[in-house]
Design an enzyme around this catalytic site. Sequence first.
Site, PDB file in Angstrom:
ATOM      1  N   LYS A  72       8.879  -2.763  -2.668  1.00  0.00           N
ATOM      2  CA  LYS A  72       8.539  -1.348  -2.129  1.00  0.00           C
ATOM      3  C   LYS A  72       6.833  -1.257  -1.814  1.00  0.00           C
ATOM      4  CE  LYS A  72      12.221   1.040  -4.569  1.00  0.00           C
ATOM      5  NZ  LYS A  72      12.676   2.045  -5.340  1.00  0.00           N
ATOM      6  N   ASP A 113      12.592   8.271  -2.535  1.00  0.00           N
ATOM      7  CA  ASP A 113      12.622   8.448  -3.912  1.00  0.00           C
ATOM      8  C   ASP A 113      11.888   9.620  -4.267  1.00  0.00           C
ATOM      9  OD1 ASP A 113      14.117   6.026  -4.519  1.00  0.00           O
ATOM     10  OD2 ASP A 113      12.306   4.736  -4.604  1.00  0.00           O
TER      11      ASP A 113
END
Length: 298
Positions: A72, A113
């Site tokens: 990420k 997210d």
Amino acid sequence: MNAIDGRTQLVGLVGWPIAHSLSPQMQNAVFTSLGLNWRYVPFPVPPEQIAVALQGLSALGVRGVNITTPYKQLVLPFLDEIAPRARETGAVNTLLIQSGGQGKLTLYGDNTDMPGFVQALESIGFMVEENRQVMVIGAGGAARAVISGLLQMGIERVWVLNRDLEKSRTLISELGRHADWATRMQTRPLSPDALEEAAAAATLLVNATPVGRLPDAAASIWPDVLAFPCHLTVFDLVYPPQKTRLLQQAAAVGAQVITGIELLVQQGALSFELWTGEHLTPFHINLMRTVCQQGIAE
Ligand code: NAP
């Protein structure tokens, strides 16, 4: 489900390892439900291959991917453009492969997210006015998304408890470059005393560590020696299992609990919408949730 043919569009998941992921079942269920000729497939990419894999996705005409552990933060230097919320968070979980003109394809990175976490909280009626202080355990990639989301929502103080204090200090100094965020975060080394101190002030606890995840389902970041405070709402990002030990401790004293499935579903729905341009209804969100719950139960 449509048969795969010459017009099938491809999206997927890049990470290592990803065999446990529920995202393929969850996303493909919605493609089928909407009658879209798209497929979501797993792309397990070992660390030494990540750069070449990202190039390959463009070359193969893949429309986009989710990015998961351990990439990420690592993918950021490979991207042509980064959404402001992903830049703020310092992490990307969704890539769009777009036409940049003159036959060139560009990689656009976003973070779903962060808004997915906010939507999961809003879906249970969480109100900032009634929740001035929140405690977050962990200082990794997921904690970054959670803390940015909380600060963006207007939470006054976020307590960041982590084993490695250097890591939480780095997180605070990086996220603290944004607006007044530095003054609204406070860190402590993770300990029973720090848990008690933060829980006395906070109304929401978010577990952003992997503690409690199968096969260590007996583990919890809340030690048995401390009574569990019934005023805390608990959001455990961990899954599987669906009801972690932490959530069981909270439920036993009547506290409200939110499972990691909620974040998985909400971030997945936002990624789906980015790739396809379709708007998902509550029916589709519920379909995603059911598929994940069944996937964990299997
Ligand atoms: P990460 O970047 O590796 O960070 C892990 C964090 O957990 C670090 O702060 C680490 O502390 C802490 N930690 C690890 N083991 C610990 C232990 N035994 N005791 C106390 N702290 C511990 O991982 P991540 O990407 O943030 O993910 C964290 C968890 O969230 C994972 O279980 C992941 O599956 C889950 N997650 C769920 C979703 C969802 O959709 N539900 C989305 C994202 C992530 P140190 O800094 O001290 O090492």
